[in-house]
Scaffold this motif. Sequence first.
Motif, PDB file in Angstrom:
ATOM      1  N   CYS A  18       0.874  -1.183   0.000  1.00  0.00           N
ATOM      2  CA  CYS A  18       0.000   0.000   0.000  1.00  0.00           C
ATOM      3  C   CYS A  18       0.903   1.222   0.000  1.00  0.00           C
ATOM      4  O   CYS A  18       1.984   1.213   0.609  1.00  0.00           O
ATOM      5  CB  CYS A  18      -0.884   0.040   1.242  1.00  0.00           C
ATOM      6  SG  CYS A  18      -2.226  -1.149   1.151  1.00  0.00           S
ATOM      7  N   ARG A  20       0.351   3.997   1.423  1.00  0.00           N
ATOM      8  CA  ARG A  20       0.338   4.589   2.764  1.00  0.00           C
ATOM      9  C   ARG A  20      -0.574   3.723   3.616  1.00  0.00           C
ATOM     10  O   ARG A  20      -1.514   3.141   3.093  1.00  0.00           O
ATOM     11  CB  ARG A  20      -0.230   6.003   2.690  1.00  0.00           C
ATOM     12  CG  ARG A  20      -0.215   6.737   4.004  1.00  0.00           C
ATOM     13  CD  ARG A  20      -1.220   7.867   3.989  1.00  0.00           C
ATOM     14  NE  ARG A  20      -0.773   9.048   3.280  1.00  0.00           N
ATOM     15  CZ  ARG A  20      -1.586  10.079   2.992  1.00  0.00           C
ATOM     16  NH1 ARG A  20      -2.861  10.037   3.323  1.00  0.00           N
ATOM     17  NH2 ARG A  20      -1.127  11.133   2.369  1.00  0.00           N
ATOM     18  N   ARG A  21      -0.283   3.642   4.913  1.00  0.00           N
ATOM     19  CA  ARG A  21      -1.181   2.845   5.769  1.00  0.00           C
ATOM     20  C   ARG A  21      -2.334   3.718   6.240  1.00  0.00           C
ATOM     21  O   ARG A  21      -2.109   4.796   6.798  1.00  0.00           O
ATOM     22  CB  ARG A  21      -0.432   2.274   6.982  1.00  0.00           C
ATOM     23  CG  ARG A  21      -1.336   1.401   7.864  1.00  0.00           C
ATOM     24  CD  ARG A  21      -0.594   0.772   9.015  1.00  0.00           C
ATOM     25  NE  ARG A  21       0.136  -0.431   8.640  1.00  0.00           N
ATOM     26  CZ  ARG A  21      -0.417  -1.636   8.527  1.00  0.00           C
ATOM     27  NH1 ARG A  21      -1.701  -1.806   8.735  1.00  0.00           N
ATOM     28  NH2 ARG A  21       0.322  -2.671   8.199  1.00  0.00           N
ATOM     29  N   CYS A  22      -3.556   3.260   6.007  1.00  0.00           N
ATOM     30  CA  CYS A  22      -4.719   4.022   6.471  1.00  0.00           C
ATOM     31  C   CYS A  22      -4.768   4.013   8.006  1.00  0.00           C
ATOM     32  O   CYS A  22      -4.262   3.096   8.651  1.00  0.00           O
ATOM     33  CB  CYS A  22      -5.995   3.446   5.882  1.00  0.00           C
ATOM     34  SG  CYS A  22      -6.018   3.528   4.084  1.00  0.00           S
ATOM     35  N   TYR A  24      -6.921   3.391  10.176  1.00  0.00           N
ATOM     36  CA  TYR A  24      -7.658   2.334  10.890  1.00  0.00           C
ATOM     37  C   TYR A  24      -7.214   0.934  10.507  1.00  0.00           C
ATOM     38  O   TYR A  24      -7.761  -0.039  10.997  1.00  0.00           O
ATOM     39  CB  TYR A  24      -9.162   2.463  10.552  1.00  0.00           C
ATOM     40  CG  TYR A  24      -9.399   2.521   9.058  1.00  0.00           C
ATOM     41  CD1 TYR A  24      -9.470   1.358   8.306  1.00  0.00           C
ATOM     42  CD2 TYR A  24      -9.473   3.738   8.390  1.00  0.00           C
ATOM     43  CE1 TYR A  24      -9.626   1.404   6.931  1.00  0.00           C
ATOM     44  CE2 TYR A  24      -9.628   3.790   7.012  1.00  0.00           C
ATOM     45  CZ  TYR A  24      -9.705   2.625   6.298  1.00  0.00           C
ATOM     46  OH  TYR A  24      -9.840   2.667   4.941  1.00  0.00           O
ATOM     47  N   CYS A  25      -6.214   0.809   9.604  1.00  0.00           N
ATOM     48  CA  CYS A  25      -5.970  -0.479   8.945  1.00  0.00           C
ATOM     49  C   CYS A  25      -5.158  -1.449   9.800  1.00  0.00           C
ATOM     50  O   CYS A  25      -4.083  -1.120  10.286  1.00  0.00           O
ATOM     51  CB  CYS A  25      -5.249  -0.271   7.622  1.00  0.00           C
ATOM     52  SG  CYS A  25      -4.913  -1.831   6.784  1.00  0.00           S
ATOM     53  N   PHE A  27      -4.621  -4.682   8.380  1.00  0.00           N
ATOM     54  CA  PHE A  27      -4.324  -5.776   7.458  1.00  0.00           C
ATOM     55  C   PHE A  27      -2.817  -5.998   7.346  1.00  0.00           C
ATOM     56  O   PHE A  27      -2.017  -5.160   7.767  1.00  0.00           O
ATOM     57  CB  PHE A  27      -4.884  -5.478   6.059  1.00  0.00           C
ATOM     58  CG  PHE A  27      -6.380  -5.368   6.018  1.00  0.00           C
ATOM     59  CD1 PHE A  27      -7.170  -6.171   6.817  1.00  0.00           C
ATOM     60  CD2 PHE A  27      -7.004  -4.460   5.183  1.00  0.00           C
ATOM     61  CE1 PHE A  27      -8.557  -6.071   6.791  1.00  0.00           C
ATOM     62  CE2 PHE A  27      -8.384  -4.356   5.142  1.00  0.00           C
ATOM     63  CZ  PHE A  27      -9.163  -5.155   5.943  1.00  0.00           C
ATOM     64  N   VAL A  29      -0.108  -5.453   5.564  1.00  0.00           N
ATOM     65  CA  VAL A  29       0.368  -4.622   4.452  1.00  0.00           C
ATOM     66  C   VAL A  29       1.786  -4.116   4.694  1.00  0.00           C
ATOM     67  O   VAL A  29       2.270  -4.046   5.828  1.00  0.00           O
ATOM     68  CB  VAL A  29      -0.552  -3.393   4.182  1.00  0.00           C
ATOM     69  CG1 VAL A  29      -1.950  -3.827   3.828  1.00  0.00           C
ATOM     70  CG2 VAL A  29      -0.566  -2.428   5.336  1.00  0.00           C
ATOM     71  N   GLY A  70      -6.009  -7.159  -0.949  1.00  0.00           N
ATOM     72  CA  GLY A  70      -4.812  -6.541  -0.388  1.00  0.00           C
ATOM     73  C   GLY A  70      -5.067  -5.901   0.944  1.00  0.00           C
ATOM     74  O   GLY A  70      -6.065  -6.190   1.592  1.00  0.00           O
ATOM     75  N   GLY A  71      -4.100  -4.996   1.199  1.00  0.00           N
ATOM     76  CA  GLY A  71      -3.191  -4.351   0.290  1.00  0.00           C
ATOM     77  C   GLY A  71      -3.896  -3.620  -0.856  1.00  0.00           C
ATOM     78  O   GLY A  71      -5.092  -3.436  -0.855  1.00  0.00           O
ATOM     79  N   THR A  72      -3.101  -3.260  -1.816  1.00  0.00           N
ATOM     80  CA  THR A  72      -3.616  -2.524  -2.969  1.00  0.00           C
ATOM     81  C   THR A  72      -3.123  -3.173  -4.259  1.00  0.00           C
ATOM     82  O   THR A  72      -2.066  -2.803  -4.787  1.00  0.00           O
ATOM     83  CB  THR A  72      -3.143  -1.049  -2.919  1.00  0.00           C
ATOM     84  OG1 THR A  72      -3.431  -0.495  -1.634  1.00  0.00           O
ATOM     85  CG2 THR A  72      -3.836  -0.214  -3.989  1.00  0.00           C
ATOM     86  N   ASN A 105      -7.558   0.684  -5.419  1.00  0.00           N
ATOM     87  CA  ASN A 105      -7.826   1.984  -4.813  1.00  0.00           C
ATOM     88  C   ASN A 105      -7.946   2.998  -5.942  1.00  0.00           C
ATOM     89  O   ASN A 105      -7.285   2.869  -6.983  1.00  0.00           O
ATOM     90  CB  ASN A 105      -6.707   2.374  -3.844  1.00  0.00           C
ATOM     91  CG  ASN A 105      -6.918   1.738  -2.481  1.00  0.00           C
ATOM     92  OD1 ASN A 105      -8.007   1.280  -2.168  1.00  0.00           O
ATOM     93  ND2 ASN A 105      -5.868   1.696  -1.686  1.00  0.00           N
ATOM     94  N   ARG A 142      -6.665   8.261   3.369  1.00  0.00           N
ATOM     95  CA  ARG A 142      -6.802   7.810   1.987  1.00  0.00           C
ATOM     96  C   ARG A 142      -6.063   8.766   1.056  1.00  0.00           C
ATOM     97  O   ARG A 142      -5.933   9.960   1.358  1.00  0.00           O
ATOM     98  CB  ARG A 142      -8.274   7.731   1.578  1.00  0.00           C
ATOM     99  CG  ARG A 142      -9.137   6.917   2.499  1.00  0.00           C
ATOM    100  CD  ARG A 142      -8.815   5.463   2.501  1.00  0.00           C
ATOM    101  NE  ARG A 142      -9.091   4.843   1.218  1.00  0.00           N
ATOM    102  CZ  ARG A 142      -8.938   3.535   0.970  1.00  0.00           C
ATOM    103  NH1 ARG A 142      -8.497   2.730   1.915  1.00  0.00           N
ATOM    104  NH2 ARG A 142      -9.204   3.049  -0.208  1.00  0.00           N
TER     105      ARG A 142
HETATM  106  S1  SF4 Z   1      -5.112  -2.423   2.897  1.00  0.00           S
HETATM  107 FE1  SF4 Z   1      -6.673  -0.896   2.403  1.00  0.00          FE
HETATM  108  S2  SF4 Z   1      -7.184  -0.015   4.400  1.00  0.00           S
HETATM  109 FE2  SF4 Z   1      -5.185  -1.045   4.626  1.00  0.00          FE
HETATM  110  S3  SF4 Z   1      -3.630   0.518   4.252  1.00  0.00           S
HETATM  111 FE3  SF4 Z   1      -4.038  -0.510   2.318  1.00  0.00          FE
HETATM  112  S4  SF4 Z   1      -5.591   0.750   1.328  1.00  0.00           S
HETATM  113 FE4  SF4 Z   1      -5.592   1.311   3.470  1.00  0.00          FE
END
Ligand code: SF4
Length: 382
Positions: A18, A20-22, A24-25, A27, A29, A70-72, A105, A142
């Motif tokens: 990704c 950038r890390r969101c 709230y994320c 996952f 990544v 993902g991820g992205t 995304n 985002r």
């Molecule tokens: S997996 Fe989705 S929510 Fe998590 S950082 Fe990547 S884009 Fe953001």
Amino acid sequence: MSAAPTTVRSVYVHAPFCARRCFYCDFAVQVRRAGGATEWLAAIGAELDLVASEGLFELAPTLDTLYVGGGTPSLLGVEAMQGLAERIGPGRLSAQDLEWTAEANPESLTPEVARSWASAGVNRVSLGAQSFHDPTLRWMGRLHGPEGPAAAVGAARTAGIEDISVDLIFGVPEHLGRPWMDDLQRVVGMDVPHVSLYGLTVEPATPLGRAVRDGRERPVDEERYREEFLLAAQVLSGAGYEHYEVSNFARPGHASKHNGAYWTGSPYLGLGNGAHSYAHPVRRWNVRDWGDYRDAVTGGSTPEEAREYLEDDSIRLESIWLGLRTRSGVAEEPLAGTARRAVHRWEREGLAVREGGRVRLTPEGWLVMDRLSLELDAAQSA
Ligand code: SF4
């Protein structure tokens, strides 16, 4: 796992990067500005070789579903999906009704990426819009603005991909002033065949989790969460979407086949860091860290972190929970005594309906689905 390999018709592939890390994320990544496709394809190819030699799973000659999440995945650029098809084997992706989904995304689903996906065989895109409200998007971390989702949907459609799902997140803090009804109307106005809704959850190991712990953010307000979920169910149902699973809405014929495999207990293979696989009664999962995963598979070692053998009681609870989360619900006929009385009470309370020999939850019921699943399980085993 059993001696004979389990044949899988549904495959999940995790794309870990990704930009950038969101906020709230939680996952699995790895933050990276762009690229990574070569490294990713080498690792996924190495894991496929390991899977073939382990004898635990075998890929069916033709898959029903392939889901790149993902991820992205759209960050991987224009070569990634064609490269993935070559590693999986084009013959396995040749079924007329194959559903091949890739998550994107908005900022990285460019016209070039969309065209490359369509020519590789991707026929469904799941787009992480999350909101159309600029302050909310910035709070989330985002990278796209309010117009990004429409541009990405346009890129997918121009490339010939019409089967598009848009994700929205609800239950964000009130101080953001997010106009939820406006966001719902924006997504309806895009006229996509599928919408997914996710309630914001506060995971302790995320920047949001730390902000809540330090008192800089408040935990999600339950009443607000409830009202927004119910409003979404009403607006999307009114716009012709079937609320076919707790988080998912589809126009006729556009329910996610891949997720359907998860909800009906079909076997599936997960490739990539943090990916889960299932072959009744065994669930196994890979190490979460991208570097650990890559080093293991490219060094010829299994990336499996752990596996669990589901006992009869957890299989029973899980099948109730999976049934109740979908619109098809659970069969009414085997329910007796306390379980039958519980279901009748849910119906009186507006949490469930009984029709066609099935019991299914209403949107109000889906808000308390975990409690109802436990209640039904306890009543059936009493
Ligand atoms: S997996 Fe989705 S929510 Fe998590 S950082 Fe990547 S884009 Fe953001």
